[in-house]
Design an enzyme around this catalytic site. Structure first.
Site, short mmCIF file in Angstrom:
data_model
loop_
_atom_site.label_atom_id
_atom_site.label_comp_id
_atom_site.label_asym_id
_atom_site.label_seq_id
_atom_site.Cartn_x
_atom_site.Cartn_y
_atom_site.Cartn_z
N ARG A 148 0.80 -1.33 0.03
CA ARG A 148 -0.14 -0.17 -0.09
C ARG A 148 1.05 1.36 -0.06
NH1 ARG A 148 -2.34 -3.38 4.14
NH2 ARG A 148 -4.56 -3.86 3.54
N ARG A 243 -0.10 -2.27 -6.84
CA ARG A 243 -0.77 -3.27 -5.59
C ARG A 243 -1.45 -4.44 -6.48
NH1 ARG A 243 -1.57 -4.52 -0.21
NH2 ARG A 243 -3.69 -4.72 0.47
N TYR A 275 -11.22 -7.90 -4.78
CA TYR A 275 -9.89 -7.07 -5.26
C TYR A 275 -9.12 -7.65 -6.45
CZ TYR A 275 -5.80 -4.39 -4.35
OH TYR A 275 -4.50 -3.21 -4.55
#
Length: 298
Positions: A148, A243, A275
């Site tokens: 992150r 990411r 995600y």
């Protein structure tokens, strides 16, 4: 309509609980404070024991009138649910009224990612300047470890462990140990050789700005976008996209959803599923290959 001052002492105790017992990060606590402050502005009660399901509906209706998005309204409801659960534990409420109200339906826009060729295009540059060496290390490390933005900015020299591992402090102050890929490790070592040129005093930050202090979130984002333009990538690049690309590429190669969950530091597997936008065909393929009694008929 302003809330009664008598509501604040219980809130202060809750924030203390989040900080010292739940060990939540300061930014997470600030988010709770903002949401609950907005909720208090709507309420006309003297004590939290008076909170009812009707009050919760009133809070959400007011948020809709303010033009908040379904996602923002859901976040507000989530903050209230968490606080009400705390009030139940403290015997201030008999039950959680926020659980009886459903969050508004919201779309789930899937985060975009770079494909493998685009990722190579972004990272395939050589720049011997001080900032070029630093940026190369930041880009490679972000993609290698799925970091992150905050995790990247908060790295210290002590974060680098033996055996090519990285110690990362994630959301909720949860620590995880990540492997560093060979290419990223090489770039990181090159940066460590020249990092001293930007060090003033006893600075532990791994990545420094030209002003000789820990690089900021804004600076990281600007530098990544600068390299995207330099490498002729016609799209916006940021740490989140790197990411997500990391997660997608690992999952496409391994099919190991649990492994990706651990690498990303997600508390819930459902977060990882959204995600990484697995489609059903891929899931079915992994299922057929992995489960000894699940071979489906063609």
């Amino acid at each position: 309509m302003m809330s009664q001052p008598s509501l604040q002492p219980s809130l202060d105790k809750y924030f203390y609980y989040l900080k010292y017992e739940r060990n939540l990060a300061p930014k997470s606590i600030q988010n709770y404070q903002r949401q609950l402050a907005s909720i208090c502005d709507v309420l006309d009660i003297n004590t939290w024991a008076q909170l009812t399901v009707d009050h919760v509906r009133q809070i959400l209706n007011q948020a809709r009138r303010q033009g908040l998005s379904p996602r923002s309204i859901a976040l507000r409801l989530s903050a209230l649910r968490g606080y009400c659960s705390y009030l139940v534990e403290k015997n201030i409420l008999a039950s959680n009224p926020a659980k009886a109200v459903q969050a508004p339906k919201q779309g789930s826009p899937l985060p975009k990612q770079l494909n493998v060729d685009e990722m190579h295009q972004l990272l395939d540059f050589d720049d011997d300047s001080l900032l070029g060496v630093r940026d190369k290390a930041m880009l490679e490390l972000t993609y290698s470890c799925g970091l992150r933005l905050a995790e990247l900015a908060d790295l210290n020299l002590e974060s680098i462990q033996d055996d090519a591992q990285l110690r990362v402090m994630g959301k909720g102050s949860k620590e995880r140990i990540l492997p560093i890929g060979k290419t990223a490790l090489g770039c990181l070592n090159e940066w460590l050789k020249v990092r001293g040129e930007l060090v003033d005093g006893d600075e532990h930050a791994l990545f420094l700005s030209k002003h000789r202090r820990r690089i900021s979130h804004r600076q990281i984002a600007k530098r990544m976008q600068l390299w995207a333009k330099q490498q002729h990538l016609d799209q916006h690049i940021n740490p989140h996209k790197l990411r997500h690309s990391f997660a997608t590429h690992i999952l496409e190669s391994s099919g190991d959803l649990r492994g990706v969950q651990e690498l990303l530091g997600h508390a819930n597997l459902s977060t990882t599923q959204v995600y990484t936008h697995l489609n059903f065909q891929h899931l079915a393929s992994v299922y057929d290959t992995a489960h000894p009694r699940a071979k489906r008929r063609k």
